[in-house]
Scaffold this active site. Structure first.
Site, PDB file in Angstrom:
ATOM      1  N   HIS A  11       0.451   4.135   4.364  1.00  0.00           N
ATOM      2  CA  HIS A  11      -0.228   4.881   3.303  1.00  0.00           C
ATOM      3  C   HIS A  11       0.292   6.317   3.236  1.00  0.00           C
ATOM      4  O   HIS A  11       0.650   6.819   2.163  1.00  0.00           O
ATOM      5  CB  HIS A  11      -1.737   4.909   3.560  1.00  0.00           C
ATOM      6  CG  HIS A  11      -2.398   3.584   3.399  1.00  0.00           C
ATOM      7  ND1 HIS A  11      -3.762   3.412   3.532  1.00  0.00           N
ATOM      8  CD2 HIS A  11      -1.902   2.353   3.132  1.00  0.00           C
ATOM      9  CE1 HIS A  11      -4.076   2.149   3.341  1.00  0.00           C
ATOM     10  NE2 HIS A  11      -2.958   1.480   3.105  1.00  0.00           N
ATOM     11  N   SER A  43       0.816  -1.216   0.000  1.00  0.00           N
ATOM     12  CA  SER A  43       0.000   0.000   0.000  1.00  0.00           C
ATOM     13  C   SER A  43       0.847   1.263   0.000  1.00  0.00           C
ATOM     14  O   SER A  43       0.477   2.262  -0.625  1.00  0.00           O
ATOM     15  CB  SER A  43      -0.933  -0.001   1.216  1.00  0.00           C
ATOM     16  OG  SER A  43      -1.800  -1.115   1.174  1.00  0.00           O
TER      17      SER A  43
END
Length: 377
Positions: A286, A234
């Site tokens: 993230h 991610s």
């Protein structure tokens, strides 16, 4: 388009021909005077040189024009590559996807759920897969291996990275996934963003953004999440999204429908960050990957401003060449370079000094998980 270019050229050629004719008449008058003086040898030498000059001043032949057209077409092709108009063949992004899938299969093979859960109250999911079957849903609802297997295979673990000196986990964690749902979601997005960027900018720059963004996400995750392990691509994926956003901003003048593209990218990023507020999702990876990729985009994905290649070609005829990049692009490039180097350096130093990011930012834990009536953090 042809008429707008050829008309001025004809005018210029007419002026030049008039000047050349006057020069030629002066030279012929000099020849006559030299011949009258009886110096025939000098006259013959001068006439021979005069013929050579006349041949040089003749208009180009058809073959010469074709050769010049080929050269100009090659210049235009080089200009297209400078501007990013030429599409590259995307092979790195599919390779990344295949590598992630292959690694997940290897992890599931090593996990061997029937063997590790033997005697437990719950059975493996999809037992027909044998040793590739998934851990019980209560243990891993994403249909994947156990946390102990992920840790053994290279998951991001602060204690092992800092105290165990296993720095390689900052890289290996981005190639592991917690389950098949996790894997499919990430790989779909990698294909969606990665192929488009790789076709426009090539595999080297996109590969660097992917790896460095994943590394940046791992650093931020390790600084703030020190009591759990983390896996997934991610951070690298959000890095591609951030790079796409900064690429749009730094090359703003060369695009059409800019606002639509801007809002689309921002919406996708917002959705991913919102999902990161759920429990068991590493939103620090993230955020770290997004910021790293965003600043790298200003550095690696900068394109020449509109009209630069054309002005460079026209400068051969005396026109002033346009600057390759506008001042705003130079400023953003410099600021982004400083922030990337400073951010990664500070993060690495803090991490290996054993710093806990939560002590320096009391509210930052809310960025990773926001408690509600449905769940707690």
């Amino acid at each position: 388009m042809g008429s707008s270019v050829s008309a001025p050229m004809r005018i210029c050629n007419g002026v030049e021909s008039h000047l050349q004719l006057r020069s030629l008449l002066r030279k012929l008058a000099l020849v006559r005077e030299t011949a009258k003086a009886g110096n025939l040898v000098r006259s013959e030498i001068f006439i021979r040189k005069l013929k050579e000059n006349i041949l040089k001043e003749l208009p180009p032949t058809r073959s010469e024009l074709k050769r010049e057209e080929k050269m100009s077409s090659r210049d235009m092709e080089r200009g297209r590559k400078h501007r990013g108009d030429t599409q590259w063949t995307s092979w790195l992004t599919p390779t990344i996807v295949v590598a992630n899938v292959a690694i997940f299969i290897v992890v599931m093979f090593i996990n061997d759920c029937p063997k590790t859960t033997r005697g437990a109250n719950e059975d493996c999911v999809a037992k027909f897969l044998g040793r590739f079957s998934f851990q019980p849903l209560r243990e891993n609802p994403l249909l994947g291996p156990s946390s102990s297997t992920l840790e053994k295979m290279g998951a991001l673990d602060w204690r092992k990275v800092v105290q165990g000196n296993e720095k390689w986990r900052l890289i290996t964690a981005m190639w592991l996934h917690a389950g098949i749902f996790h894997l499919l979601t990430n790989m779909f997005n990698v294909i969606f963003f990665g192929i488009r960027l790789e076709q426009q900018f090539g595999f080297i720059r996109i590969g660097l953004i992917y790896l460095i963004s994943g590394f940046g996400g791992s650093i931020l995750s390790a600084l703030f999440l020190q009591n759990s392990i983390s896996v997934g691509a991610s951070g690298a994926l959000l890095g591609l999204m951030g790079a796409m956003l900064s690429e749009l901003l730094i090359n703003w003048t060369i695009y059409e429908s800019k606002l639509g593209a801007l809002f689309t990218i921002l919406f996708i990023i917002a959705v991913d960050l919102a999902i990161g507020l759920l429990p068991w999702v590493d939103n620090f990876a993230h955020i770290g990957g997004l910021l790293t990729g965003f600043f790298l985009g200003f550095i690696l994905l900068i394109q020449p401003q509109l009209g630069w290649e054309e002005s460079r070609n026209s400068s051969q005829y005396g026109a002033r060449a346009k600057s390759k990049y506008n001042p705003c692009q130079y400023v953003l490039f410099f600021i982004a370079a400083v922030l990337v180097v400073a951010g990664l350096t500070i993060g690495i130093v803090m991490l290996f000094k054993g710093e806990n990011g939560n002590k320096h930012c009391k509210w930052c834990h809310r960025l990773d998980c926001y408690p509600t009536s449905k769940w707690s953090c």
